[in-house]
Design a protein around this motif. Structure first.
Motif, PDB file in Angstrom:
ATOM      1  N   LEU A   1      48.981 100.607 -61.256  1.00 51.83           N
ATOM      2  CA  LEU A   1      49.783  99.427 -61.516  1.00 51.83           C
ATOM      3  C   LEU A   1      50.396  99.691 -63.059  1.00 51.83           C
ATOM      4  N   ALA A   2      49.611  99.886 -63.922  1.00 49.03           N
ATOM      5  CA  ALA A   2      49.874 100.203 -65.234  1.00 49.03           C
ATOM      6  C   ALA A   2      50.859 101.399 -65.379  1.00 49.03           C
ATOM      7  N   GLU A   3      50.398 102.329 -64.789  1.00 44.86           N
ATOM      8  CA  GLU A   3      51.270 103.776 -64.746  1.00 44.86           C
ATOM      9  C   GLU A   3      52.630 103.494 -64.157  1.00 44.86           C
ATOM     10  N   PHE A   4      52.547 102.688 -63.039  1.00 44.50           N
ATOM     11  CA  PHE A   4      53.748 102.486 -62.129  1.00 44.50           C
ATOM     12  C   PHE A   4      54.804 101.784 -63.305  1.00 44.50           C
ATOM     13  N   TYR A   5      54.170 100.698 -63.860  1.00 42.67           N
ATOM     14  CA  TYR A   5      54.849  99.763 -64.936  1.00 42.67           C
ATOM     15  C   TYR A   5      55.439 100.579 -65.920  1.00 42.67           C
ATOM     16  N   ASP A   6      54.657 101.469 -66.576  1.00 41.44           N
ATOM     17  CA  ASP A   6      55.045 102.378 -67.644  1.00 41.44           C
ATOM     18  C   ASP A   6      56.409 103.251 -67.142  1.00 41.44           C
ATOM     19  N   ARG A   7      56.174 103.766 -65.933  1.00 47.50           N
ATOM     20  CA  ARG A   7      57.316 104.631 -65.416  1.00 47.50           C
ATOM     21  C   ARG A   7      58.574 103.684 -65.353  1.00 47.50           C
ATOM     22  N   HIS A   8      58.558 102.642 -64.734  1.00 46.88           N
ATOM     23  CA  HIS A   8      59.666 101.667 -64.357  1.00 46.88           C
ATOM     24  C   HIS A   8      60.100 100.828 -65.228  1.00 46.88           C
ATOM     25  N   SER A   9      59.380 100.155 -66.052  1.00 45.68           N
ATOM     26  CA  SER A   9      59.283  98.766 -66.683  1.00 45.68           C
ATOM     27  C   SER A   9      61.038  98.718 -67.307  1.00 45.68           C
ATOM     28  N   ARG A  10      61.364 100.043 -67.961  1.00 47.34           N
ATOM     29  CA  ARG A  10      62.523  99.886 -68.902  1.00 47.34           C
ATOM     30  C   ARG A  10      63.774  99.879 -67.945  1.00 47.34           C
ATOM     31  N   LEU A  11      63.785 100.501 -66.780  1.00 49.99           N
ATOM     32  CA  LEU A  11      64.650 100.558 -65.981  1.00 49.99           C
ATOM     33  C   LEU A  11      64.984  99.004 -65.360  1.00 49.99           C
ATOM     34  N   VAL A  12      63.922  98.767 -65.001  1.00 57.22           N
ATOM     35  CA  VAL A  12      63.809  97.250 -64.061  1.00 57.22           C
ATOM     36  C   VAL A  12      64.403  96.178 -65.231  1.00 57.22           C
ATOM     37  N   TYR A  13      63.738  96.189 -66.478  1.00 58.86           N
ATOM     38  CA  TYR A  13      64.426  95.288 -67.351  1.00 58.86           C
ATOM     39  C   TYR A  13      65.635  95.375 -67.766  1.00 58.86           C
ATOM     40  N   SER A  14      66.480  96.469 -67.648  1.00 59.60           N
ATOM     41  CA  SER A  14      67.660  96.783 -68.035  1.00 59.60           C
ATOM     42  C   SER A  14      68.543  96.358 -66.969  1.00 59.60           C
ATOM     43  N   VAL A  15      68.029  96.345 -65.893  1.00 57.15           N
ATOM     44  CA  VAL A  15      68.752  95.872 -64.541  1.00 57.15           C
ATOM     45  C   VAL A  15      68.796  94.317 -64.699  1.00 57.15           C
ATOM     46  N   ILE A  16      67.634  93.876 -64.753  1.00 50.41           N
ATOM     47  CA  ILE A  16      67.357  92.342 -64.948  1.00 50.41           C
ATOM     48  C   ILE A  16      68.317  91.734 -65.980  1.00 50.41           C
ATOM     49  N   MET A  17      68.351  92.623 -67.087  1.00 49.59           N
ATOM     50  CA  MET A  17      69.263  92.100 -68.165  1.00 49.59           C
ATOM     51  C   MET A  17      70.587  91.955 -68.207  1.00 49.59           C
ATOM     52  N   ARG A  18      71.088  92.954 -67.250  1.00 52.31           N
ATOM     53  CA  ARG A  18      72.434  92.759 -66.775  1.00 52.31           C
ATOM     54  C   ARG A  18      72.731  91.705 -65.817  1.00 52.31           C
TER      55      ARG A  18
END
Length: 85
Positions: A24-41
């Protein structure tokens, strides 16, 4: 031969379904920036976006066994979760 990103993510989801916190930590590290940017939009509020990001990854942890590769890549599945939160 190089393993594709989707194959790596699929392996991580299988490990997450087996309750591997490191996956889960690795999956988070791989995708959190992208997901955060989509949520911020969508939300345009950092504190709300951080909360939704956390909720999305909690959902990944609790529902990783429901992922269906026929419906899209692991990244697309994660982004759908985030948008629906």
């Amino acid at each position: 031969m190089e393993t594709s990103k989707s194959e790596v993510d699929l392996g991580l989801l299988l490990r997450i379904a087996a309750r591997d916190e490191a996956a889960l930590a690795e999956f988070y590290d791989r995708h959190s920036r992208l997901v955060y940017s989509v949520i911020m939009r969508i939300l345009r509020e950092p504190s709300d976006a951080e909360e939704v990001l956390q909720e999305a990854f909690v959902r990944v942890w609790s529902r990783s066994d429901t992922y269906d590769a026929l419906l899209g890549s692991p990244t697309a599945w994660l982004l759908r979760i985030a948008r629906n939160r």
